[in-house]
Structures are given as C-alpha cells and as structure tokens.
Design a protein around this motif. Structure first.
Motif, mmCIF file in Angstrom:
data_model
loop_
_atom_site.group_PDB
_atom_site.id
_atom_site.type_symbol
_atom_site.label_atom_id
_atom_site.label_comp_id
_atom_site.label_asym_id
_atom_site.label_seq_id
_atom_site.Cartn_x
_atom_site.Cartn_y
_atom_site.Cartn_z
ATOM 1 N N GLU A 100 0.824 -1.217 0.000
ATOM 2 C CA GLU A 100 0.000 0.000 0.000
ATOM 3 C C GLU A 100 0.854 1.262 0.000
ATOM 4 O O GLU A 100 0.598 2.202 -0.753
ATOM 5 C CB GLU A 100 -0.916 -0.003 1.223
ATOM 6 C CG GLU A 100 -1.843 1.212 1.313
ATOM 7 C CD GLU A 100 -2.726 1.152 2.539
ATOM 8 O OE1 GLU A 100 -3.895 0.788 2.420
ATOM 9 O OE2 GLU A 100 -2.219 1.482 3.647
ATOM 10 N N ARG A 101 1.884 1.282 0.813
ATOM 11 C CA ARG A 101 2.701 2.491 0.952
ATOM 12 C C ARG A 101 3.590 2.745 -0.261
ATOM 13 O O ARG A 101 4.047 3.865 -0.474
ATOM 14 C CB ARG A 101 3.548 2.413 2.228
ATOM 15 C CG ARG A 101 2.719 2.440 3.515
ATOM 16 C CD ARG A 101 3.607 2.358 4.733
ATOM 17 N NE ARG A 101 4.344 3.597 4.940
ATOM 18 C CZ ARG A 101 3.992 4.563 5.785
ATOM 19 N NH1 ARG A 101 2.877 4.455 6.500
ATOM 20 N NH2 ARG A 101 4.725 5.644 5.928
ATOM 21 N N ASN A 102 3.838 1.706 -1.055
ATOM 22 C CA ASN A 102 4.704 1.868 -2.223
ATOM 23 C C ASN A 102 3.947 1.811 -3.545
ATOM 24 O O ASN A 102 4.560 1.859 -4.613
ATOM 25 C CB ASN A 102 5.800 0.797 -2.213
ATOM 26 C CG ASN A 102 6.835 1.026 -1.136
ATOM 27 O OD1 ASN A 102 7.706 1.889 -1.273
ATOM 28 N ND2 ASN A 102 6.739 0.271 -0.038
ATOM 29 N N GLY A 103 2.625 1.724 -3.475
ATOM 30 C CA GLY A 103 1.831 1.692 -4.695
ATOM 31 C C GLY A 103 2.050 0.444 -5.521
ATOM 32 O O GLY A 103 1.994 0.482 -6.761
ATOM 33 N N LEU A 104 2.299 -0.686 -4.850
ATOM 34 C CA LEU A 104 2.525 -1.957 -5.533
ATOM 35 C C LEU A 104 1.361 -2.905 -5.274
ATOM 36 O O LEU A 104 0.604 -2.734 -4.315
ATOM 37 C CB LEU A 104 3.824 -2.604 -5.023
ATOM 38 C CG LEU A 104 5.120 -1.810 -5.212
ATOM 39 C CD1 LEU A 104 6.251 -2.477 -4.436
ATOM 40 C CD2 LEU A 104 5.474 -1.702 -6.689
ATOM 41 N N SER A 105 1.240 -3.917 -6.109
ATOM 42 C CA SER A 105 0.217 -4.919 -5.867
ATOM 43 C C SER A 105 0.694 -5.878 -4.783
ATOM 44 O O SER A 105 1.905 -6.114 -4.625
ATOM 45 C CB SER A 105 -0.083 -5.702 -7.149
ATOM 46 O OG SER A 105 1.010 -6.544 -7.481
ATOM 47 N N VAL A 106 -0.245 -6.417 -4.041
ATOM 48 C CA VAL A 106 0.086 -7.382 -2.997
ATOM 49 C C VAL A 106 0.783 -8.594 -3.599
ATOM 50 O O VAL A 106 1.740 -9.134 -3.026
ATOM 51 C CB VAL A 106 -1.191 -7.808 -2.242
ATOM 52 C CG1 VAL A 106 -0.905 -8.984 -1.309
ATOM 53 C CG2 VAL A 106 -1.754 -6.634 -1.446
ATOM 54 N N LEU A 134 15.993 -8.052 1.260
ATOM 55 C CA LEU A 134 14.605 -7.884 0.823
ATOM 56 C C LEU A 134 14.293 -6.416 0.560
ATOM 57 O O LEU A 134 13.650 -6.077 -0.447
ATOM 58 C CB LEU A 134 13.663 -8.443 1.891
ATOM 59 C CG LEU A 134 12.159 -8.336 1.612
ATOM 60 C CD1 LEU A 134 11.788 -9.079 0.335
ATOM 61 C CD2 LEU A 134 11.360 -8.878 2.794
ATOM 62 N N ASN A 135 14.764 -5.533 1.434
ATOM 63 C CA ASN A 135 14.481 -4.106 1.254
ATOM 64 C C ASN A 135 15.211 -3.511 0.054
ATOM 65 O O ASN A 135 14.707 -2.597 -0.604
ATOM 66 C CB ASN A 135 14.826 -3.339 2.530
ATOM 67 C CG ASN A 135 13.750 -3.473 3.595
ATOM 68 O OD1 ASN A 135 12.582 -3.686 3.275
ATOM 69 N ND2 ASN A 135 14.126 -3.343 4.851
ATOM 70 N N ILE A 136 16.402 -4.017 -0.238
ATOM 71 C CA ILE A 136 17.114 -3.567 -1.444
ATOM 72 C C ILE A 136 16.326 -3.975 -2.683
ATOM 73 O O ILE A 136 16.148 -3.178 -3.617
ATOM 74 C CB ILE A 136 18.540 -4.153 -1.482
ATOM 75 C CG1 ILE A 136 19.407 -3.511 -0.396
ATOM 76 C CG2 ILE A 136 19.174 -3.931 -2.858
ATOM 77 C CD1 ILE A 136 20.767 -4.156 -0.249
ATOM 78 N N ALA A 137 15.833 -5.207 -2.684
ATOM 79 C CA ALA A 137 15.031 -5.684 -3.823
ATOM 80 C C ALA A 137 13.735 -4.890 -3.931
ATOM 81 O O ALA A 137 13.277 -4.582 -5.038
ATOM 82 C CB ALA A 137 14.734 -7.172 -3.653
ATOM 83 N N LEU A 138 13.160 -4.539 -2.804
ATOM 84 C CA LEU A 138 11.929 -3.739 -2.798
ATOM 85 C C LEU A 138 12.197 -2.367 -3.410
ATOM 86 O O LEU A 138 11.405 -1.872 -4.232
ATOM 87 C CB LEU A 138 11.406 -3.576 -1.376
ATOM 88 C CG LEU A 138 10.249 -2.608 -1.172
ATOM 89 C CD1 LEU A 138 9.003 -3.062 -1.927
ATOM 90 C CD2 LEU A 138 9.951 -2.423 0.313
ATOM 91 N N LYS A 139 13.283 -1.745 -3.019
ATOM 92 C CA LYS A 139 13.634 -0.427 -3.547
ATOM 93 C C LYS A 139 13.809 -0.484 -5.062
ATOM 94 O O LYS A 139 13.372 0.419 -5.784
ATOM 95 C CB LYS A 139 14.913 0.079 -2.885
ATOM 96 C CG LYS A 139 15.290 1.501 -3.234
ATOM 97 C CD LYS A 139 16.497 1.975 -2.463
ATOM 98 C CE LYS A 139 16.856 3.418 -2.824
ATOM 99 N NZ LYS A 139 18.058 3.883 -2.063
ATOM 100 N N GLU A 140 14.441 -1.551 -5.544
ATOM 101 C CA GLU A 140 14.636 -1.705 -6.991
ATOM 102 C C GLU A 140 13.302 -1.908 -7.708
ATOM 103 O O GLU A 140 13.068 -1.370 -8.790
ATOM 104 C CB GLU A 140 15.565 -2.896 -7.253
ATOM 105 C CG GLU A 140 16.992 -2.655 -6.775
ATOM 106 C CD GLU A 140 17.863 -3.900 -6.895
ATOM 107 O OE1 GLU A 140 17.309 -4.991 -7.188
ATOM 108 O OE2 GLU A 140 19.088 -3.799 -6.690
ATOM 109 N N LEU A 141 12.401 -2.670 -7.072
ATOM 110 C CA LEU A 141 11.086 -2.899 -7.666
ATOM 111 C C LEU A 141 10.282 -1.606 -7.747
ATOM 112 O O LEU A 141 9.628 -1.337 -8.765
ATOM 113 C CB LEU A 141 10.324 -3.938 -6.839
ATOM 114 C CG LEU A 141 8.909 -4.303 -7.322
ATOM 115 C CD1 LEU A 141 8.970 -4.909 -8.717
ATOM 116 C CD2 LEU A 141 8.258 -5.275 -6.330
ATOM 117 N N VAL A 142 10.341 -0.802 -6.696
ATOM 118 C CA VAL A 142 9.637 0.476 -6.685
ATOM 119 C C VAL A 142 10.184 1.395 -7.779
ATOM 120 O O VAL A 142 9.427 2.078 -8.471
ATOM 121 C CB VAL A 142 9.751 1.155 -5.294
ATOM 122 C CG1 VAL A 142 9.209 2.577 -5.343
ATOM 123 C CG2 VAL A 142 9.005 0.343 -4.240
ATOM 124 N N ALA A 143 11.513 1.408 -7.927
ATOM 125 C CA ALA A 143 12.131 2.262 -8.954
ATOM 126 C C ALA A 143 11.683 1.849 -10.350
ATOM 127 O O ALA A 143 11.454 2.711 -11.224
ATOM 128 C CB ALA A 143 13.646 2.186 -8.844
#
Length: 210
Positions: free
Chosen positions: A164-170, A199-208
């Motif tokens: 929700e906070r990153n505008g991604l799908s569950v 995990l957070n590094i991968a999340l940051k890359e996914l958001v970018a």
C-alpha cells in the motif's frame, strides 16, 4: 666449566632456531595460506558478507539494521542494543540480550507494546491484523539484538502495508518475499528465514522500476 657453557650455548641456539622457524610457520606462512584460501574460495564470507546496492556497500548479510521507515520491511526489535558509554569518542553499538526472564514484568510490557504497534502499523484499509497473527520474532529481540533475518510469517504480515505504501500490488510484494525466503540450512538446520536488508534492497529496486 667449558662443557657447561658450550651446552648452554647449544641449547640457546636450538631454542632460537625453533623460535624463528615456528614464528615463520605459524606467524607468516600459515596466516598467508589461510587468507589466500579464504579469499580464493570464500571471498564474500571472508570479507564480511558485504551487501552492495548502487555500487556501494550498504551493510552485511550477517548484521541486522534498524531505522527503516514503514515503507520498508521491518526487522526484529533490538532491545538488547546499547551505546558505548565508556569511551564516548566512539559511538559503538553494543550487542546483547535483554537478560529478562520470560515472566519479567518489564519484558511482558515490551512484548505487549510491540504487539500492539505491529497490529497498528500493518493493518490497512483492506487487511486487518489480529494480535494472534503476530509471530514471536516480531515482538522479541534475538540474543545479540543484531539478527539480520525475520521469519517468513513476519515478512508475510508486512506485505499489505508495504504494498500500500509503495503503490505496488500485494501479489508483486508476496512474490518478492517468496523469492527472498531461504530454507533450512542443509534442509534440516534452523528455520526458514528472510534477510531484511536484501529484501528491502530488492523492494527499492522494484519500486524504482514501477
């Protein structure tokens, strides 16, 4: 008299030669061989299991980090950590456990407060967390306070908030967690785990990318 001096000199000479040989073997040759083997076969582990992001070292896979915003996955609590108060020139983090027993009132208070915070932080408009959903590692620190991993259950509990906070799908965030879940070592040692920093590094890359 002469024999005594000769024998003493011979013994001293033998001792000195033994000292020099042992110093060379154990103090020079052995460390160089072990260092060479470690660098050649286990380079990453020998250098601290460093994790890089955007071309620079951001941490170690062996040491947990604190201070993530709620946009990211949260690590275990670190109640055992403290600051060096002896030599204040260096603000070193000191690892350790809380040393509280299971029935200690202060520990019980910490756990209840942490549980309420986890429920509040991870409940979203369409996903409500119940206190019974909160796993133990979400409300207790490890023995060192520096555990880099969380359980898959705690990672899954955070998926809806992170999405929700990153505008991604569950679904995308769930797959991210699944991709970064490690099984038991050798199939039977320890428990499945998720490295929070990786995990957070991968999340940051996914958001970018999105």
């Amino acid at each position: 008299m002469n024999n005594s001096v000769t024998n003493t000199a011979r013994l001293l000479g033998a001792g000195l030669r033994a000292l020099l040989v042992l110093t060379l073997v154990t103090g020079v040759i052995y460390p160089l061989v072990i260092t060479g083997v470690a660098q050649g076969l286990f380079n990453n582990k020998a250098n601290g299991s460093e994790i890089k992001a955007e071309g620079k070292v951001v941490g170690s896979s062996l040491i947990g980090q604190q201070g993530y915003s709620l946009d990211y996955f949260q690590p275990r609590p670190a109640n055992g950590l403290g600051e060096n108060s002896v030599n204040t020139q260096y603000k070193l983090i000191l690892s350790g456990a809380t040393n509280r027993s299971g029935d200690n009132p202060e520990l019980i208070k910490w756990v209840k407060e942490a549980q309420a915070e986890v429920v509040k932080d991870n409940s979203t408009a369409d996903y409500k967390v119940k206190p019974s959903d909160v796993p133990a590692d979400a409300v207790t620190s490890s023995g060192s306070g520096l555990d880099p991993d969380i359980s898959p259950a705690y990672a899954d509990l955070q998926v809806h908030r992170v999405a929700e906070r990153n505008g991604l799908s569950v679904a995308h965030v769930e797959k991210l967690v699944a991709d970064h879940t490690e099984g038991r070592t050798l199939g039977f040692i320890g428990e499945p785990r998720v490295n929070v920093l990786e995990l957070n590094i991968a999340l940051k890359e996914l958001v970018a990318k999105s």
